[in-house]
Motif scaffolding. Structure first.
Motif, PDB file in Angstrom:
ATOM      1  N   LEU A 205       0.822  -1.215   0.000  1.00  0.00           N
ATOM      2  CA  LEU A 205       0.000   0.000   0.000  1.00  0.00           C
ATOM      3  C   LEU A 205       0.856   1.264   0.000  1.00  0.00           C
ATOM      4  O   LEU A 205       0.496   2.276  -0.606  1.00  0.00           O
ATOM      5  CB  LEU A 205      -0.939  -0.001   1.206  1.00  0.00           C
ATOM      6  N   GLU A 206       1.975   1.185   0.676  1.00  0.00           N
ATOM      7  CA  GLU A 206       2.875   2.341   0.717  1.00  0.00           C
ATOM      8  C   GLU A 206       3.460   2.617  -0.673  1.00  0.00           C
ATOM      9  O   GLU A 206       3.529   3.770  -1.116  1.00  0.00           O
ATOM     10  CB  GLU A 206       3.988   2.059   1.726  1.00  0.00           C
TER      11      GLU A 206
ATOM     12  N   ARG B 265       2.145   1.703  -3.525  1.00  0.00           N
ATOM     13  CA  ARG B 265       1.026   2.163  -4.361  1.00  0.00           C
ATOM     14  C   ARG B 265       0.830   3.668  -4.201  1.00  0.00           C
ATOM     15  O   ARG B 265       0.700   4.403  -5.174  1.00  0.00           O
ATOM     16  CB  ARG B 265      -0.237   1.406  -3.935  1.00  0.00           C
ATOM     17  N   CYS B 266       0.803   4.108  -2.941  1.00  0.00           N
ATOM     18  CA  CYS B 266       0.577   5.527  -2.656  1.00  0.00           C
ATOM     19  C   CYS B 266       1.720   6.391  -3.194  1.00  0.00           C
ATOM     20  O   CYS B 266       1.494   7.440  -3.791  1.00  0.00           O
ATOM     21  CB  CYS B 266       0.413   5.735  -1.153  1.00  0.00           C
ATOM     22  N   LYS B 267       2.952   5.931  -3.001  1.00  0.00           N
ATOM     23  CA  LYS B 267       4.090   6.739  -3.432  1.00  0.00           C
ATOM     24  C   LYS B 267       4.170   6.823  -4.953  1.00  0.00           C
ATOM     25  O   LYS B 267       4.523   7.868  -5.509  1.00  0.00           O
ATOM     26  CB  LYS B 267       5.384   6.179  -2.833  1.00  0.00           C
TER      27      LYS B 267
ATOM     28  N   LEU C 273       1.560   6.690  -6.952  1.00  0.00           N
ATOM     29  CA  LEU C 273       0.503   7.631  -7.325  1.00  0.00           C
ATOM     30  C   LEU C 273       0.939   9.074  -7.083  1.00  0.00           C
ATOM     31  O   LEU C 273       0.646   9.977  -7.868  1.00  0.00           O
ATOM     32  CB  LEU C 273      -0.767   7.339  -6.518  1.00  0.00           C
ATOM     33  N   GLU C 274       1.657   9.266  -5.976  1.00  0.00           N
ATOM     34  CA  GLU C 274       2.113  10.618  -5.631  1.00  0.00           C
ATOM     35  C   GLU C 274       3.090  11.148  -6.695  1.00  0.00           C
ATOM     36  O   GLU C 274       3.008  12.303  -7.112  1.00  0.00           O
ATOM     37  CB  GLU C 274       2.788  10.569  -4.262  1.00  0.00           C
TER      38      GLU C 274
ATOM     39  N   ALA D 104       1.162  11.964  -9.786  1.00  0.00           N
ATOM     40  CA  ALA D 104       0.399  13.210  -9.618  1.00  0.00           C
ATOM     41  C   ALA D 104       1.310  14.430  -9.748  1.00  0.00           C
ATOM     42  O   ALA D 104       0.917  15.450 -10.326  1.00  0.00           O
ATOM     43  CB  ALA D 104      -0.297  13.212  -8.253  1.00  0.00           C
TER      44      ALA D 104
ATOM     45  N   ARG E 147       1.043  17.301 -12.488  1.00  0.00           N
ATOM     46  CA  ARG E 147       0.955  18.694 -12.029  1.00  0.00           C
ATOM     47  C   ARG E 147       1.884  19.572 -12.865  1.00  0.00           C
ATOM     48  O   ARG E 147       1.513  20.663 -13.308  1.00  0.00           O
ATOM     49  CB  ARG E 147       1.366  18.750 -10.551  1.00  0.00           C
TER      50      ARG E 147
ATOM     51  N   ARG F  54       0.437  19.805 -16.498  1.00  0.00           N
ATOM     52  CA  ARG F  54      -0.724  20.704 -16.589  1.00  0.00           C
ATOM     53  C   ARG F  54      -0.279  22.158 -16.522  1.00  0.00           C
ATOM     54  O   ARG F  54      -0.826  23.023 -17.220  1.00  0.00           O
ATOM     55  CB  ARG F  54      -1.708  20.410 -15.453  1.00  0.00           C
TER      56      ARG F  54
END
Lengths: 280, 80
Positions: free
Chosen positions: B13-14, B16-18, B20-21, B24, B28, B31
């Motif tokens: 999970l860690e 996965r989150c990192k 995604l971060e 993102a 950013r 964009r």
């Protein structure tokens, strides 16, 4: 700063959390009914739980000057038990008369089983019959897209005012489908593992904040109510104005929740005061 | 020490989150370029370091030393 925590499981948090939230500008919390970490066996256990979050928690929050509201429901995980849900639903309407209860939530899906779908439908039906607001939990992680899609399909079968329905825990891959259907969308922030404040600020930049709510994870699991304040800070870092931040973190919860007249906290506008003017 | 299965159980999970971060943050940046908020920093050495690091992450490794390799990507070279 004025902040509303629109999704806060107070019974799993300490008095110190209330105190720190009060010091950081939190003026109100809303507590949905959720899973206790184990599956309960008796409908009466739910009723006592509803009593705890609708009668006792407001007194605990009031010690720190925080208003406390609540929701009642059988959560998606225990919604697998149809007989238990039916028994709870027989008594649930009694709580709609409580001055702090805002609606039915959090209902929704966990593994999107046939039983979960059935009890979700039962609770949507009950909410609509009693003119209650609805708060919907969407599954986490790899079940999120399937569950959110199924929830939207089920809601199509009901004649409901979508502006009175809040679908929570949206992320990058589900936010658009929720907003496009006209529902409110909520983002739930976690210290690690799921949505973060930085990514939530990205979504606010991309989609705007009409019909958007931001809430912190605040429960008995790995969570931190102050992820909400971290997102406030992140938005300021991104050059959101003070009024925009206030709109997202205070006024939007007020706009959604005040559709139940029990929520009497009004949106706020920041104004400068001219030198020499009288302040009433 | 942890078994392979325990490593995955503990850190999935860690990771996965990192990931995604990181995705993102890269979105950013893109964009911001698309909005025309300023000039793109195509040749910025920091972006080059990030791209090199992602390549290290995604490459097969004979030795488990990705963290060391990436730390070196972000290091000034030692003067000769």
């Amino acid at each position: 700063m004025y902040i509303v925590q629109p999704h806060y499981h107070a019974i799993a948090r300490t008095a110190q959390d209330y105190e720190r939230m009060a010091m950081s500008g939190v003026v109100a919390v809303a507590e949905p009914a959720f899973w206790a970490g184990f599956d309960r066996d008796y409908p009466e256990t739910f009723l006592d739980y509803f009593k705890q979050i609708s009668e006792f928690e407001p007194t605990r929050a009031a010690m720190y000057g925080i208003r406390h509201f609540s929701w009642v429901a059988v959560n998606p995980k225990e919604g697998e038990n149809v007989a238990l849900t039916e028994a709870v639903l027989e008594k649930m309407p009694e709580f709609f008369d409580n001055p702090n209860v805002l609606g039915v939530g959090e209902i929704g899906l966990h593994k999107s089983t046939a039983n979960e779908c059935k009890t979700f439908e039962m609770q949507v039906d009950m909410a609509l019959k009693h003119n209650q607001l609805i708060l919907i939990h969407t599954p986490h992680l790899d079940d999120k897209v399937i569950g959110t899609t199924r929830i939207l399909e089920i809601l199509e079968n009901f004649d409901c005012d979508r502006s009175r329905v809040w679908i929570d825990h949206v992320e990058e891959h589900t936010v658009k489908m929720v907003l496009d259907k006209g529902y409110w969308a909520g983002m739930t922030l976690y210290p690690l593992t799921k949505m973060t404040g930085e990514r939530a600020a990205d979504i606010l930049e991309m989609y705007g904040w009409e019909r958007m709510l931001v809430n912190s994870s605040a429960d008995w699991g790995p969570s931190d109510p102050f992820t909400l304040q971290e997102c406030v800070l992140e938005c300021k870092r991104r050059k959101f104005t003070e009024q925009q931040v206030l709109d997202i973190f205070h006024n939007n919860p007020c706009r959604f929740l005040s559709q139940n007249p029990k929520w009497d906290i009004k949106p706020i506008r920041i104004e400068t005061i001219e030198e020499g003017a009288t302040v009433n | 020490m942890l078994t392979p299965a325990e490593v995955v159980d503990e850190y999935y999970l860690e990771v996965r989150c990192k990931l995604l971060e990181i995705a993102a943050i890269m979105d950013r940046y893109d964009r911001s370029v698309q909005r025309g908020d300023g000039e793109a920093l195509g040749d910025d050495p920091r972006l080059k370091q990030c791209r090199e690091s992602l390549a290290v992450l995604n490459s097969p490794q004979e030795e488990p030393n990705r963290a060391e390799q990436i730390a070196l990507v972000f290091s000034h070279p030692v003067p000769a």
